[in-house]
Motif scaffolding. Structure first.
Motif, PDB file in Angstrom:
ATOM      1  N   MET A 112       0.893  -1.202   0.119  1.00 22.06           N
ATOM      2  CA  MET A 112       0.126   0.022  -0.156  1.00 22.06           C
ATOM      3  C   MET A 112       0.921   1.172  -0.044  1.00 22.06           C
ATOM      4  N   LYS A 113       0.267   2.453  -0.268  1.00 23.35           N
ATOM      5  CA  LYS A 113       1.194   3.698  -0.167  1.00 23.35           C
ATOM      6  C   LYS A 113       1.899   3.862   1.112  1.00 23.35           C
ATOM      7  N   THR A 114       1.082   3.520   2.326  1.00 22.24           N
ATOM      8  CA  THR A 114       1.832   3.366   3.517  1.00 22.24           C
ATOM      9  C   THR A 114       2.749   2.580   4.011  1.00 22.24           C
ATOM     10  N   GLY A 115       2.981   1.571   3.050  1.00 18.61           N
ATOM     11  CA  GLY A 115       3.611   0.521   3.392  1.00 18.61           C
ATOM     12  C   GLY A 115       2.950  -0.773   3.170  1.00 18.61           C
ATOM     13  N   SER A 116       3.237  -2.086   3.656  1.00 19.01           N
ATOM     14  CA  SER A 116       2.601  -3.188   3.427  1.00 19.01           C
ATOM     15  C   SER A 116       1.854  -3.445   4.699  1.00 19.01           C
ATOM     16  N   ALA A 117       0.626  -4.177   4.426  1.00 18.61           N
ATOM     17  CA  ALA A 117      -0.139  -4.928   5.388  1.00 18.61           C
ATOM     18  C   ALA A 117      -0.485  -6.181   5.085  1.00 18.61           C
ATOM     19  N   ALA A 118      -0.991  -7.017   6.052  1.00 12.62           N
ATOM     20  CA  ALA A 118      -1.138  -8.281   6.058  1.00 12.62           C
ATOM     21  C   ALA A 118      -2.476  -8.511   5.806  1.00 12.62           C
ATOM     22  N   VAL A 119      -2.952  -9.349   4.658  1.00 12.90           N
ATOM     23  CA  VAL A 119      -4.244  -9.456   4.213  1.00 12.90           C
ATOM     24  C   VAL A 119      -4.613 -10.997   4.249  1.00 12.90           C
ATOM     25  N   PHE A 120      -5.689 -11.299   5.013  1.00 11.98           N
ATOM     26  CA  PHE A 120      -5.987 -12.858   5.209  1.00 11.98           C
ATOM     27  C   PHE A 120      -7.216 -13.036   4.111  1.00 11.98           C
ATOM     28  N   ASN A 121      -7.218 -14.158   3.588  1.00  9.68           N
ATOM     29  CA  ASN A 121      -8.224 -14.643   2.879  1.00  9.68           C
ATOM     30  C   ASN A 121      -8.586 -16.113   3.290  1.00  9.68           C
ATOM     31  N   TYR A 122      -9.871 -16.612   3.059  1.00  6.68           N
ATOM     32  CA  TYR A 122     -10.267 -17.761   3.419  1.00  6.68           C
ATOM     33  C   TYR A 122     -11.131 -18.734   2.336  1.00  6.68           C
ATOM     34  N   PRO A 123      -9.961 -19.277   1.649  1.00  5.41           N
ATOM     35  CA  PRO A 123     -10.873 -20.169   0.562  1.00  5.41           C
ATOM     36  C   PRO A 123     -11.195 -21.295   0.954  1.00  5.41           C
ATOM     37  N   VAL A 124     -12.510 -21.111   1.754  1.00  7.38           N
ATOM     38  CA  VAL A 124     -13.070 -22.339   2.377  1.00  7.38           C
ATOM     39  C   VAL A 124     -14.702 -22.456   1.952  1.00  7.38           C
ATOM     40  N   ALA A 125     -15.331 -23.304   2.310  1.00  2.76           N
ATOM     41  CA  ALA A 125     -16.734 -23.748   2.214  1.00  2.76           C
ATOM     42  C   ALA A 125     -17.330 -24.391   3.328  1.00  2.76           C
ATOM     43  N   LEU A 126     -18.600 -24.048   3.781  1.00  2.00           N
ATOM     44  CA  LEU A 126     -19.561 -24.874   4.888  1.00  2.00           C
ATOM     45  C   LEU A 126     -20.491 -25.565   4.139  1.00  2.00           C
ATOM     46  N   VAL A 127     -20.575 -26.837   4.172  1.00  3.65           N
ATOM     47  CA  VAL A 127     -21.324 -27.542   3.309  1.00  3.65           C
ATOM     48  C   VAL A 127     -22.461 -28.117   4.592  1.00  3.65           C
ATOM     49  N   ARG A 128     -23.674 -27.826   4.333  1.00  2.00           N
ATOM     50  CA  ARG A 128     -24.891 -28.244   5.343  1.00  2.00           C
ATOM     51  C   ARG A 128     -26.056 -29.265   4.761  1.00  2.00           C
ATOM     52  N   SER A 129     -26.421 -30.117   5.581  1.00  2.00           N
ATOM     53  CA  SER A 129     -27.635 -30.841   5.171  1.00  2.00           C
ATOM     54  C   SER A 129     -28.292 -31.096   6.149  1.00  2.00           C
ATOM     55  N   GLY A 130     -29.542 -30.479   6.508  1.00  2.00           N
ATOM     56  CA  GLY A 130     -30.285 -30.633   7.665  1.00  2.00           C
ATOM     57  C   GLY A 130     -29.324 -30.212   8.884  1.00  2.00           C
ATOM     58  N   ASP A 131     -29.014 -30.915  10.083  1.00  2.00           N
ATOM     59  CA  ASP A 131     -28.356 -30.635  11.156  1.00  2.00           C
ATOM     60  C   ASP A 131     -27.087 -30.777  11.294  1.00  2.00           C
ATOM     61  N   ASP A 132     -26.444 -31.589  10.066  1.00  2.00           N
ATOM     62  CA  ASP A 132     -25.209 -31.911   9.859  1.00  2.00           C
ATOM     63  C   ASP A 132     -24.563 -30.916   8.964  1.00  2.00           C
ATOM     64  N   PHE A 133     -23.147 -30.946   9.205  1.00  2.00           N
ATOM     65  CA  PHE A 133     -22.433 -30.036   8.392  1.00  2.00           C
ATOM     66  C   PHE A 133     -20.972 -30.568   8.316  1.00  2.00           C
ATOM     67  N   THR A 134     -20.348 -30.083   7.169  1.00  2.00           N
ATOM     68  CA  THR A 134     -18.710 -30.585   6.764  1.00  2.00           C
ATOM     69  C   THR A 134     -18.163 -29.317   6.374  1.00  2.00           C
ATOM     70  N   THR A 135     -16.919 -29.167   6.405  1.00  2.00           N
ATOM     71  CA  THR A 135     -16.095 -27.919   5.597  1.00  2.00           C
ATOM     72  C   THR A 135     -15.260 -28.716   4.582  1.00  2.00           C
ATOM     73  N   VAL A 136     -15.045 -27.453   3.658  1.00  2.00           N
ATOM     74  CA  VAL A 136     -14.109 -27.915   2.420  1.00  2.00           C
ATOM     75  C   VAL A 136     -13.140 -26.584   2.371  1.00  2.00           C
ATOM     76  N   ASN A 137     -11.806 -27.405   2.190  1.00  4.51           N
ATOM     77  CA  ASN A 137     -10.808 -26.151   1.919  1.00  4.51           C
ATOM     78  C   ASN A 137     -10.644 -26.315   0.590  1.00  4.51           C
ATOM     79  N   LEU A 138     -10.725 -25.081  -0.190  1.00  8.00           N
ATOM     80  CA  LEU A 138     -10.461 -25.261  -1.774  1.00  8.00           C
ATOM     81  C   LEU A 138      -9.128 -25.322  -2.011  1.00  8.00           C
ATOM     82  N   LEU A 139      -8.201 -25.123  -1.210  1.00 11.49           N
ATOM     83  CA  LEU A 139      -6.853 -25.318  -1.515  1.00 11.49           C
ATOM     84  C   LEU A 139      -6.120 -26.578  -0.777  1.00 11.49           C
ATOM     85  N   GLU A 140      -6.878 -27.580  -0.611  1.00  7.94           N
ATOM     86  CA  GLU A 140      -6.553 -28.698   0.325  1.00  7.94           C
ATOM     87  C   GLU A 140      -5.551 -29.383  -0.420  1.00  7.94           C
TER      88      GLU A 140
END
Length: 571
Positions: A129-157
């Motif tokens: 950035m103009k004032t220097g560098s800054a740490a940016v976090f991104n979250y390449p993930v998804a939550l998969v739900r069916s009824g009361d159950d859920f699981t997770t997916v990491n797209l960069l697995e």
């Protein structure tokens, strides 16, 4: 009269065509690798959903970096296809991580789970950035739900995040995103299937021959318990290995196998069993080097299981594979005053292994790290298919036991002539109908004992089986830090986690898969990058064509229409 209504007929036909096309969509995939085609196994899964599935992808927002924006677009395109195939039983949305954390109505999940999940899947980038560098976090993930159950997916697995940590590694980032797109179908299909299916495979961990059972197996047990029915099986105490066990792991045994032990393993495989033999042929580990401070002697273990492995089509050699492409460990490189100067240097006994094959177990994975591995040869075995899953790089070498393991090896790393061997096999998958080691040599008493238990002796396999063999057992064990156990394949000094866990899960998924979904991991998405030299020399020409050619065609069409009108009304 007909001419009078021709225009109205054209308008009505156009409107009808638009309405029909809005309801019925069809797309032709012209890519050579069928990049935009959902496999038959996934299509069948989506068409037979037992309950609605809702997917939330945490790649929402307008400020995503280019790489993650491309990944979000690919995910959106794929999930739109899935929604269409599922007849609306699958829905999806994109949200920002902040909305996910703050919305407790749509996401009634424990805050601790949310924080832990996002923290474990965050990808950090330094944004200039103009004032220097800054740490940016991104979250390449998804939550998969069916009824009361859920699981997770990491797209960069299994991809690691080196391409994102280095902002100058544009090519690596493209490759990482491309690999993520290639495995996207498998990740989502596997997650959906786990929620829709009641089938949970049973995986057993064999003990009784000195296999590790301490805290170094913490991540292994946690990983397998989260996905399978997992338990310990004592070979000495069990009369035979039950067919209900879908995969049997034998990890780093240290004591010899008896003929009775080998017969149980052999007959389990003859009945179509699946084996993971993760073996150390030599006494060689870091504890020995730490105790000595400089070197130790690596020598053979007398496990008495070589004949069984050889019969199935492979041989684990009593040697050590070294590789210049390796993980790093702290080494003393000098003294500053009376204090040693420590640097992280490549440790060639811990090679980083990649796959040269297209096999779904190892395809599109980050490196797998092993410790003091032994090379593997394949040998003749009638009717057995052999797949080499992991190999060393083209800068490796082999030393035969007994040998001295010493830190002095670091002085040879710059010697190219010392590391001239290539693609040494270190993980091999054997599959097919195996022949028993005990054919024509089984004592009558043992044959009668098997028959009495309802498991008559088989000289040849009744069903196809599978055997995964690696020349190291440490790759599924975990190290430690001050915070506690690390994930398998994690360097305790850099905290970078290699793809060991993903490789293990892929192997067991492949062996226990009854749906055909695992085959989607072998998808091959070709990365077609622009040639920088051609782009520089002919870029302006293609830009002019892209802008000018459509305008020229439009003017040409307008001219033709005007000419036809004049011709029609000047008669």
């Amino acid at each position: 009269m007909m001419k009078k209504y021709t225009g109205w007929l054209v308008v009505i036909a156009a409107v009808a065509l638009i309405l029909v096309s809005a309801q019925w969509q069809y797309r032709v995939d012209l890519t050579a690798e069928q990049r935009y085609t959902v496999s038959n196994a996934s299509e069948q899964l989506l068409q037979q959903l037992k309950a609605p599935v809702e997917i939330t992808v945490l790649l929402g927002g307008d400020d995503l970096p280019s790489g993650f924006r491309k990944l979000a677009q690919a995910t959106d395109r794929f999930l739109a296809d899935c929604r269409s195939i599922s007849n609306g039983n699958l829905t999806y949305r994109f949200v920002s991580p902040d909305d996910f954390m703050n919305d407790s109505v749509r996401f009634p999940l424990d805050d601790t789970f949310k924080i832990t999940w996002l923290k474990s899947s965050a990808v950090k980038q330094n944004e200039v950035m103009k004032t220097g560098s800054a740490a940016v976090f991104n979250y390449p993930v998804a939550l998969v739900r069916s009824g009361d159950d859920f699981t997770t997916v990491n797209l960069l697995e299994g991809q690691g995040n080196k391409g994102f940590l280095n902002p100058n590694a544009a090519g690596l980032q493209f490759e990482t995103i491309n690999n993520a797109e290639a495995q996207m179908e498998y990740l989502f299909a596997s997650a959906i299937n786990s929620l829709q299916s009641s089938y949970v495979p049973t995986v057993a961990y064999a003990v009784g021959n000195g296999e590790p059972m301490g805290p170094e197996t913490y991540d292994l047990s946690q990983t397998l318990q989260s996905k399978y029915r997992f338990f310990l099986l004592n070979l000495q105490q069990q009369p035979y290995i039950s067919d209900s066990i879908k995969a049997l792991m034998i990890v780093k045994p240290t004591t010899s196998f008896s003929d009775e032990d080998k017969l149980k393993i052999d007959q389990y495989l003859m009945r179509g069993g699946k084996l993971l033999l993760l073996m150390d042929a030599l006494h060689a580990d870091m504890d020995s080097l730490v105790r000595s401070g400089k070197d130790f002697t690596a020598y053979g273990r007398d496990l008495r299981i070589d004949d069984l492995i050889f019969k199935y089509g492979a041989r684990i050699n009593q040697n050590l594979v070294q590789d210049k492409q390796s993980d790093v460990l702290p080494q003393a490189v000098g003294m500053v005053g009376d204090q040693p100067q420590i640097e992280l240097l490549p440790w060639p006994y811990f090679p980083l292994l990649y796959s040269q094959s297209n096999h779904p177990i190892a395809k599109n994975l980050d490196a797998v790290v092993m410790q003091f591995p032994n090379s593997i040869d394949t040998v003749k075995a009638e009717g057995i298919e052999k797949n080499i899953l992991l190999t060393s790089s083209n800068t490796s070498r082999i030393e035969t036991a007994p040998l001295i393991v010493t830190v002095e090896i670091l002085k040879k790393l710059d010697n190219a002539a010392a590391f001239k061997q290539s693609n040494v096999p270190l993980a091999v998958l054997l599959q097919g109908k195996f022949n028993s080691l005990f054919a024509n040599r089984l004592p009558r008493a043992m044959a009668d004992s098997l028959a009495a238990m309802g498991t008559p002796f088989l000289a040849n396999a009744s069903k196809p089986g599978q055997v995964l063999i690696t020349g190291d057992g440490d790759w599924v064990l975990n190290g430690f830090s001050r915070e506690g156990p690390l994930g398998m394949g994690t360097n305790p000094y850099t905290k970078y986690q290699f793809a060991n866990r993903n490789f293990l899960l892929n192997a067991i998924d492949y062996m226990t898969d009854e749906t055909g979904i695992m085959a989607t991991r072998s998808k091959d998405f070709t990365l077609r990058l622009l040639d920088p030299k051609k782009l520089e020399s002919t870029g302006n020409l293609w830009r002019m064509l892209n802008i000018g050619l459509p305008l020229l065609l439009l003017l040409l069409a307008a001219g033709i229409m005007q000419w036809l009108r004049r011709k029609r009304y000047t008669r």
